[in-house]
Scaffold this active site. Structure first.
Site, PDB file in Angstrom:
ATOM      1  N   ASP A 283      -9.851  -2.900  -4.613  1.00  0.00           N
ATOM      2  CA  ASP A 283      -8.864  -2.227  -3.718  1.00  0.00           C
ATOM      3  C   ASP A 283      -9.607  -1.882  -2.464  1.00  0.00           C
ATOM      4  O   ASP A 283     -10.829  -2.002  -2.492  1.00  0.00           O
ATOM      5  CB  ASP A 283      -8.112  -1.047  -4.461  1.00  0.00           C
ATOM      6  CG  ASP A 283      -6.863  -0.938  -3.689  1.00  0.00           C
ATOM      7  OD1 ASP A 283      -6.563  -0.999  -2.680  1.00  0.00           O
ATOM      8  OD2 ASP A 283      -5.932  -0.220  -4.249  1.00  0.00           O
TER       9      ASP A 283
HETATM   10  C1  NOJ Z   1      -4.501   0.128  -0.836  1.00  0.00           C
HETATM   11  C2  NOJ Z   1      -3.363   0.044  -1.974  1.00  0.00           C
HETATM   12  O1  NOJ Z   1      -3.912   0.723  -3.206  1.00  0.00           O
HETATM   13  C3  NOJ Z   1      -3.332  -1.588  -2.396  1.00  0.00           C
HETATM   14  O2  NOJ Z   1      -2.255  -1.563  -3.332  1.00  0.00           O
HETATM   15  C4  NOJ Z   1      -3.341  -2.370  -1.118  1.00  0.00           C
HETATM   16  O3  NOJ Z   1      -2.746  -3.738  -1.511  1.00  0.00           O
HETATM   17  C5  NOJ Z   1      -4.347  -2.303  -0.225  1.00  0.00           C
HETATM   18  N1  NOJ Z   1      -4.743  -0.904   0.122  1.00  0.00           N
HETATM   19  C6  NOJ Z   1      -4.418  -3.273   0.924  1.00  0.00           C
HETATM   20  O4  NOJ Z   1      -3.510  -2.787   1.739  1.00  0.00           O
END
Ligand code: NOJ
Length: 747
Positions: A283
């Site tokens: 993430d």
């Molecule tokens: C953080 C989030 O937790 C995740 O779900 C998302 O896909 C990513 N950022 C990318 O934006």
């Protein structure tokens, strides 16, 4: 010399073994694809390999990235949706980098791209995987039309605490429903991989993220291995089996181990047990955040730990880019681990056809945005998604009797807000609010008084709106929470309607006209205190672009509500977490004394020693699976084909469903099972099947549903997943709290 020979023989043996043991590709890669992967890999320098493992967020000018792309330092970009820029990025990679490896362009396309569908919690409320699959396909067609070939969806985190803002982004509290939605979304996004509209799905967040302590986002989780395997992981496994190309690790640490460095989760279970050969991405900066967790000393350390866990691509930490080369040279990491990661990345790029077709057709792509059939699918989904929670008979409204409708409330005309969280690409200008839809349908008959500026506004007097209510023949009030009150990092500790919304509702009721409340929100709010103040309440998890017409069709009975809640509605936030598939305590609640019934001189042990809250008992406001219709349904003749089954058999359950009301409607028939005694205690009920059944008034249909006994397997005391013989109960009902069980045995 001898040592070297032994080593050589050992590695030969290992190679033969790994060939012989090689599991089939979960992403559907053929040997030809593997050959291409290996061939490309053999031509790559260490720096080029590491470049493929680096993902950066776009923003600003192409020129900012051109040099890095040319040098092969970026394998993927997220957040670029301008197709002209995407094409320019690809051109630099394909034509100007040494090996011409195309980019993978990612985006959070979570519930639609331009055409926004209901938030995932609302998608789950449809209990209609085929429709959800269609919606995911629409999202893929629109997003790929602008160059996005990878979405960070579906989110498969089981969420049992509505304080957690990200409950909006998943399918709710149930493992079975979540798994069915997972498969549907993976199929919808990816479609036919040989097609230019195939968009790689990314199942996330692996794993346990939804169990954040206290419902506070990013918080730690403490799930046991058994809970993970029985409740939290099955949707991921189902999605892997459905061919998901990629997976994202989660932010949380579970039992002390952050997911991005979790060898057990990623290497042992995902790669080892399930054989996943797709791409694993972190993430956003979750590699770097392992330093904040206290799981690594510095970026170099967490880069090593991520690689060792089996994580292929680094989203926004720059940990791999900055440190892997040095780590290889010092012998701290093996280049073979890097090769493995790069293989997983190249495999996905090849499968998506990016090498053959890296560019997007800008004109054709533009033409498909907001296509009429996309809007129609979004509207149908919003119609199936809304849940009727209360109706004293005021609904459906009669269109031909309408003279003066008062429309009020902070969500009546809030286009951006009804799109919900993660709707970056949805545009307010294309969004149809309930007010717009009503004005269009009943020109000259709609009075609009906003009542409250937004959900948080406080006001003491509502003279103008109450006066308007007195003049109206029906009051339609649209309440809830704006998009920003749910989603990532947007947890709440209080789940009542915010601001003066409850006061507004009470004031409207006092005006004496029929009041119909519609709530649009990112989570199940605690609306118990509001129910007495309206004749009917329709609940829509943020319904998206076509929310307005969908809700109006439901309110006026053009469409009969059929949504069921995928998550328990609490009476008060202090009950969280409360979910239907809990285990039975040794002292189950049985309606014992509540706070206002406690006698004056009650002794300490006189109230009954059971598991409940003195002030709120033990039951929710609305159970999982609940939702009313304008008609009624009756279940009868529930019978099994046998009394006992072997573990390989299928339980055939037959039942008759009758539409006992006066209009056509669709019921979501639900089958629940309980395993009475196990090597570990088991949930009091678990959903094992559901299906939507459309019936004309008075119509009866007899259905037979097969429940494979294998679906009753769980990981018991010995850590092995299997069906344990013994007594079971089975319910067929319209929600998780009703019906009478029939019994059977597994031998
Ligand atoms: C953080 C989030 O937790 C995740 O779900 C998302 O896909 C990513 N950022 C990318 O934006």
């Amino acid at each position: 010399m001898k040592a070297i020979r032994i080593l050589f023989v050992a590695s030969l043996l290992a190679a033969t073994l790994s060939c012989a043991e090689r599991k089939p590709s979960t992403v559907g890669a053929s040997s030809e694809v593997e050959r291409r992967v290996d061939q490309l890999l053999s031509r790559m320098t260490l720096a080029e390999k590491i470049g493929q493992m680096n993902q950066v967020s776009a923003g600003g000018e192409v020129a900012n990235y051109a040099d890095a792309l040319r040098k092969g330092q970026i394998g993927s970009i997220l957040n670029e949706v301008d197709p002209v820029k995407v094409n320019e990025f690809q051109r630099i990679c394909v034509e100007e980098s040494r090996l011409g490896i195309p980019l993978l362009v990612g985006r959070d396309v979570i519930h639609g791209f331009h055409t926004v569908f209901p938030i995932p919690l609302g998608l789950a409320s449809t209990f209609d995987p085929a429709l959800v699959e269609e919606g995911a396909r629409v999202a893929a067609v629109e997003a790929t039309g602008q160059g996005v070939r990878w979405t960070f969806s579906p989110m498969l985190d089981i969420a049992r605490d509505p304080r957690w803002g990200r409950i909006a982004e998943g399918s709710g509290e149930d493992t079975w429903l979540d798994a069915r939605m997972a498969e549907a979304m993976v199929r919808g996004y990816q479609g036919d991989l040989s097609d230019a509209t195939a968009m790689a799905a990314c199942i996330k967040h692996f794993a346990g993220y939804g169990a954040a302590e206290g419902g506070r986002d990013y918080n730690s989780t403490f799930l046991t291995e058994r809970q993970l395997r029985n409740v939290y992981l099955p949707p991921f496994e189902a999605a892997v089996k459905a061919g998901a190309l990629t997976l994202m690790t989660s932010f949380n640490d579970n039992d002390g181990v952050p997911s991005t460095g979790n060898v057990f989760l990623v290497k042992d279970i995902l790669r080892g047990e399930w054989g996943f050969d797709g791409l694993v991405v972190t993430d956003w900066n979750s590699m770097g955040e392992m330093i904040d967790h206290g799981f690594g000393t510095d970026r170099k350390d967490v880069a090593r730990k991520s690689l060792e866990a089996g994580v292929d691509m680094d989203m926004m930490t720059y940990g791999y880019l900055s440190h892997l080369e040095e780590l290889v040279h010092s012998g701290a990491v093996k280049e073979s681990d890097i090769d493995q990661a790069v293989r997983n990345i190249l495999r996905v790029k090849i499968l998506l056809g990016l090498f053959e077709n890296p560019y997007v057709d800008v004109e054709a792509g533009r033409a498909v945005q907001y296509a009429p059939e996309h809007l129609a699918a979004a509207q149908k989904t919003a119609e199936e998604s809304a849940i009727l929670l209360k109706n004293d008979g005021v609904l459906p409204l009669k269109a031909d009797a309408v003279r003066n409708i008062l429309v009020t409330g902070p969500m009546a005309d809030a286009p951006h807000e009804q799109l919900g969280t993660w709707a970056f690409d949805g545009q307010a200008a294309h969004t149809v609010t309930p007010l717009k839809a009503l004005q269009e349908r009943f020109p000259g008959k709609v009075t609009y008084v906003q009542g409250l500026k937004n959900s948080r506004s406080r006001r003491e007097r509502f003279d103008d709106v109450v006066a308007a209510a007195r003049r109206a023949d029906v009051v339609l009030v649209f309440l809830g929470e704006e998009a920003i009150l749910s989603g990532e990092a947007h947890s709440l500790a209080d789940l009542n309607l915010k601001g003066a919304q409850s006061d507004l509702l009470a004031a409207l009721q006092a005006a004496g006209k029929p009041v119909v409340a519609t709530v649009m929100a990112g989570r199940p709010l605690t609306i118990e205190r509001d129910l007495p103040h309206c004749g009917a309440l329709l609940y829509a998890f943020h319904p998206g672009t076509m929310g307005g017409p969908a809700l109006v069709n439901l309110l006026f009975g053009d469409v009969n509500p059929s949504g069921k809640t995928p998550v328990t509605f609490l009476r008060t936030v202090g009950q969280a977490p409360l979910y239907y598939s809990h285990h039975m305590t040794g002292r189950p609640y049985n309606g014992e004394t509540l706070l206002d019934e406690i006698p004056e001189e009650a002794g300490q042990t006189s109230l009954g020693n059971t598991s409940y809250y003195l002030d709120y008992g033990a039951y929710p406001l609305f159970p999982f699976g609940f939702g009313l219709s304008y008609t009624t349904f009756a279940y009868s003749g529930i019978a099994l084909d046998r009394e006992a089954y072997g573990t390989e058999d299928t339980v055939q359950v037959t039942f008759t469903l009758t539409n006992t009301g006066a209009c056509a409607g669709t019921e979501v028939a639900q089958v629940y099972v309980r395993d009475l005694v196990g090597s570990i205690t088991r949930p009091v009920k678990e959903l094992k099947h559901f299906e939507r059944v459309a019936l004309e008034p008075g119509e009866s249909r007899t259905l037979t549903v097969g429940i494979p006994v294998a679906d009753l397997a769980f990981v018991g005391l010995d850590g092995v997943k299997k069906v344990e013989p013994g007594e079971f109960q089975l319910w067929v009902s319209g929600d998780s709290a009703s019906g009478k069980p029939v019994s059977f045995e597994v031998k």
